[in-house]
Design a protein around this motif. Sequence first.
Motif, PDB file in Angstrom:
ATOM      1  N   ASP A   1      -0.573  -4.171   4.097  1.00 54.51           N
ATOM      2  CA  ASP A   1      -0.256  -4.844   2.843  1.00 54.51           C
ATOM      3  C   ASP A   1       0.348  -3.864   1.835  1.00 54.51           C
ATOM      4  O   ASP A   1       1.295  -4.203   1.124  1.00 54.51           O
ATOM      5  CB  ASP A   1      -1.513  -5.494   2.252  1.00 54.51           C
ATOM      6  CG  ASP A   1      -1.220  -6.248   0.980  1.00 54.51           C
ATOM      7  OD1 ASP A   1      -0.492  -7.262   1.038  1.00 54.51           O
ATOM      8  OD2 ASP A   1      -1.708  -5.825  -0.085  1.00 54.51           O
ATOM      9  N   CYS A   2      -0.184  -2.656   1.803  1.00 55.73           N
ATOM     10  CA  CYS A   2       0.378  -1.619   0.915  1.00 55.73           C
ATOM     11  C   CYS A   2       1.820  -1.316   1.292  1.00 55.73           C
ATOM     12  O   CYS A   2       2.684  -1.172   0.417  1.00 55.73           O
ATOM     13  CB  CYS A   2      -0.463  -0.343   0.992  1.00 55.73           C
ATOM     14  SG  CYS A   2      -2.091  -0.494   0.248  1.00 55.73           S
ATOM     15  N   VAL A   3       2.092  -1.230   2.594  1.00 57.16           N
ATOM     16  CA  VAL A   3       3.454  -0.959   3.069  1.00 57.16           C
ATOM     17  C   VAL A   3       4.373  -2.125   2.711  1.00 57.16           C
ATOM     18  O   VAL A   3       5.477  -1.921   2.194  1.00 57.16           O
ATOM     19  CB  VAL A   3       3.467  -0.708   4.593  1.00 57.16           C
ATOM     20  CG1 VAL A   3       4.880  -0.657   5.131  1.00 57.16           C
ATOM     21  CG2 VAL A   3       2.717   0.575   4.930  1.00 57.16           C
ATOM     22  N   ALA A   4       3.910  -3.344   2.955  1.00 58.00           N
ATOM     23  CA  ALA A   4       4.739  -4.535   2.710  1.00 58.00           C
ATOM     24  C   ALA A   4       5.111  -4.687   1.240  1.00 58.00           C
ATOM     25  O   ALA A   4       6.203  -5.147   0.915  1.00 58.00           O
ATOM     26  CB  ALA A   4       4.004  -5.790   3.194  1.00 58.00           C
ATOM     27  N   HIS A   5       4.196  -4.270   0.357  1.00 55.53           N
ATOM     28  CA  HIS A   5       4.453  -4.402  -1.079  1.00 55.53           C
ATOM     29  C   HIS A   5       4.890  -3.084  -1.728  1.00 55.53           C
ATOM     30  O   HIS A   5       4.935  -2.981  -2.945  1.00 55.53           O
ATOM     31  CB  HIS A   5       3.208  -4.963  -1.787  1.00 55.53           C
ATOM     32  CG  HIS A   5       2.923  -6.366  -1.391  1.00 55.53           C
ATOM     33  ND1 HIS A   5       2.065  -6.692  -0.367  1.00 55.53           N
ATOM     34  CD2 HIS A   5       3.420  -7.536  -1.854  1.00 55.53           C
ATOM     35  CE1 HIS A   5       2.032  -7.999  -0.237  1.00 55.53           C
ATOM     36  NE2 HIS A   5       2.849  -8.537  -1.123  1.00 55.53           N
ATOM     37  N   HIS A   6       5.197  -2.102  -0.907  1.00 56.54           N
ATOM     38  CA  HIS A   6       5.672  -0.793  -1.382  1.00 56.54           C
ATOM     39  C   HIS A   6       4.768  -0.215  -2.464  1.00 56.54           C
ATOM     40  O   HIS A   6       5.238   0.286  -3.493  1.00 56.54           O
ATOM     41  CB  HIS A   6       7.114  -0.886  -1.901  1.00 56.54           C
ATOM     42  CG  HIS A   6       8.069  -1.439  -0.892  1.00 56.54           C
ATOM     43  ND1 HIS A   6       8.530  -0.704   0.176  1.00 56.54           N
ATOM     44  CD2 HIS A   6       8.622  -2.678  -0.763  1.00 56.54           C
ATOM     45  CE1 HIS A   6       9.340  -1.447   0.907  1.00 56.54           C
ATOM     46  NE2 HIS A   6       9.410  -2.651   0.360  1.00 56.54           N
ATOM     47  N   ARG A   7       3.482  -0.317  -2.247  1.00 58.82           N
ATOM     48  CA  ARG A   7       2.527   0.206  -3.229  1.00 58.82           C
ATOM     49  C   ARG A   7       2.520   1.728  -3.180  1.00 58.82           C
ATOM     50  O   ARG A   7       2.571   2.328  -2.121  1.00 58.82           O
ATOM     51  CB  ARG A   7       1.122  -0.309  -2.948  1.00 58.82           C
ATOM     52  CG  ARG A   7       1.003  -1.799  -3.029  1.00 58.82           C
ATOM     53  CD  ARG A   7      -0.457  -2.217  -2.908  1.00 58.82           C
ATOM     54  NE  ARG A   7      -0.617  -3.590  -2.497  1.00 58.82           N
ATOM     55  CZ  ARG A   7      -0.469  -4.645  -3.268  1.00 58.82           C
ATOM     56  NH1 ARG A   7      -0.135  -4.492  -4.531  1.00 58.82           N
ATOM     57  NH2 ARG A   7      -0.643  -5.868  -2.810  1.00 58.82           N
ATOM     58  N   GLU A   8       2.471   2.324  -4.338  1.00 59.85           N
ATOM     59  CA  GLU A   8       2.387   3.781  -4.444  1.00 59.85           C
ATOM     60  C   GLU A   8       1.179   4.130  -5.288  1.00 59.85           C
ATOM     61  O   GLU A   8       0.880   3.450  -6.280  1.00 59.85           O
ATOM     62  CB  GLU A   8       3.655   4.351  -5.064  1.00 59.85           C
ATOM     63  CG  GLU A   8       4.877   4.197  -4.170  1.00 59.85           C
ATOM     64  CD  GLU A   8       6.088   4.918  -4.722  1.00 59.85           C
ATOM     65  OE1 GLU A   8       5.926   5.836  -5.549  1.00 59.85           O
ATOM     66  OE2 GLU A   8       7.195   4.545  -4.330  1.00 59.85           O
ATOM     67  N   ILE A   9       0.507   5.170  -4.906  1.00 59.14           N
ATOM     68  CA  ILE A   9      -0.681   5.593  -5.641  1.00 59.14           C
ATOM     69  C   ILE A   9      -0.271   6.563  -6.743  1.00 59.14           C
ATOM     70  O   ILE A   9       0.630   7.384  -6.573  1.00 59.14           O
ATOM     71  CB  ILE A   9      -1.715   6.221  -4.686  1.00 59.14           C
ATOM     72  CG1 ILE A   9      -3.050   6.404  -5.400  1.00 59.14           C
ATOM     73  CG2 ILE A   9      -1.216   7.520  -4.097  1.00 59.14           C
ATOM     74  CD1 ILE A   9      -4.203   6.712  -4.483  1.00 59.14           C
ATOM     75  N   ASP A  10      -0.921   6.439  -7.869  1.00 62.93           N
ATOM     76  CA  ASP A  10      -0.683   7.349  -8.987  1.00 62.93           C
ATOM     77  C   ASP A  10      -1.847   8.334  -9.024  1.00 62.93           C
ATOM     78  O   ASP A  10      -2.944   7.973  -9.429  1.00 62.93           O
ATOM     79  CB  ASP A  10      -0.584   6.578 -10.298  1.00 62.93           C
ATOM     80  CG  ASP A  10      -0.365   7.483 -11.502  1.00 62.93           C
ATOM     81  OD1 ASP A  10       0.094   8.624 -11.307  1.00 62.93           O
ATOM     82  OD2 ASP A  10      -0.668   7.054 -12.626  1.00 62.93           O
ATOM     83  N   ILE A  11      -1.601   9.534  -8.564  1.00 59.80           N
ATOM     84  CA  ILE A  11      -2.636  10.557  -8.555  1.00 59.80           C
ATOM     85  C   ILE A  11      -2.324  11.536  -9.668  1.00 59.80           C
ATOM     86  O   ILE A  11      -1.305  12.225  -9.664  1.00 59.80           O
ATOM     87  CB  ILE A  11      -2.688  11.315  -7.206  1.00 59.80           C
ATOM     88  CG1 ILE A  11      -2.977  10.348  -6.084  1.00 59.80           C
ATOM     89  CG2 ILE A  11      -3.720  12.419  -7.267  1.00 59.80           C
ATOM     90  CD1 ILE A  11      -2.958  10.963  -4.703  1.00 59.80           C
ATOM     91  N   SER A  12      -3.218  11.554 -10.636  1.00 59.87           N
ATOM     92  CA  SER A  12      -3.051  12.532 -11.728  1.00 59.87           C
ATOM     93  C   SER A  12      -4.403  13.211 -11.932  1.00 59.87           C
ATOM     94  O   SER A  12      -5.420  12.552 -12.152  1.00 59.87           O
ATOM     95  CB  SER A  12      -2.571  11.863 -13.004  1.00 59.87           C
ATOM     96  OG  SER A  12      -3.245  10.678 -13.250  1.00 59.87           O
ATOM     97  N   TRP A  13      -4.396  14.491 -11.782  1.00 63.89           N
ATOM     98  CA  TRP A  13      -5.625  15.286 -11.921  1.00 63.89           C
ATOM     99  C   TRP A  13      -5.816  15.673 -13.369  1.00 63.89           C
ATOM    100  O   TRP A  13      -4.897  16.189 -14.032  1.00 63.89           O
ATOM    101  CB  TRP A  13      -5.534  16.538 -11.045  1.00 63.89           C
ATOM    102  CG  TRP A  13      -5.230  16.223  -9.620  1.00 63.89           C
ATOM    103  CD1 TRP A  13      -4.014  16.334  -9.001  1.00 63.89           C
ATOM    104  CD2 TRP A  13      -6.134  15.716  -8.635  1.00 63.89           C
ATOM    105  NE1 TRP A  13      -4.094  15.928  -7.691  1.00 63.89           N
ATOM    106  CE2 TRP A  13      -5.401  15.547  -7.434  1.00 63.89           C
ATOM    107  CE3 TRP A  13      -7.487  15.385  -8.647  1.00 63.89           C
ATOM    108  CZ2 TRP A  13      -5.983  15.078  -6.273  1.00 63.89           C
ATOM    109  CZ3 TRP A  13      -8.044  14.917  -7.482  1.00 63.89           C
ATOM    110  CH2 TRP A  13      -7.308  14.771  -6.315  1.00 63.89           C
ATOM    111  N   GLN A  14      -7.000  15.412 -13.867  1.00 65.90           N
ATOM    112  CA  GLN A  14      -7.277  15.786 -15.237  1.00 65.90           C
ATOM    113  C   GLN A  14      -7.621  17.280 -15.279  1.00 65.90           C
ATOM    114  O   GLN A  14      -8.346  17.781 -14.428  1.00 65.90           O
ATOM    115  CB  GLN A  14      -8.455  14.996 -15.801  1.00 65.90           C
ATOM    116  CG  GLN A  14      -8.114  13.545 -16.014  1.00 65.90           C
ATOM    117  CD  GLN A  14      -9.258  12.818 -16.706  1.00 65.90           C
ATOM    118  OE1 GLN A  14     -10.285  13.404 -17.005  1.00 65.90           O
ATOM    119  NE2 GLN A  14      -9.060  11.552 -16.953  1.00 65.90           N
TER     120      GLN A  14
END
Length: 74
Positions: free
Chosen positions: A58-71
């Motif tokens: 489902d992530c691939v089909a909807h081109h989901r990208e994770i936002d990783i930001s380290w504090q």
Amino acid sequence: MKSEYDLSKMKSRKNPYASKLKKPVTMRLSEDVVEYFKSMAEKKDVPYQSLINLYLRDCVAHHREIDISWQEKP
């Protein structure tokens, strides 16, 4: 139906589904993640690995990208 068939004269051909086969991988997942998917899979009556695969698909089909930001630590 015959008791035996002669398959020696059959022509072989490529498996048309070979490109759709799943590739085994080794992953290290947190225990809580595995337990989450196992409990959800039990409710849906599906193997948990299949459920994880469906979620990733489902992530691939909807081109989901994770936002990783380290504090930064103060």
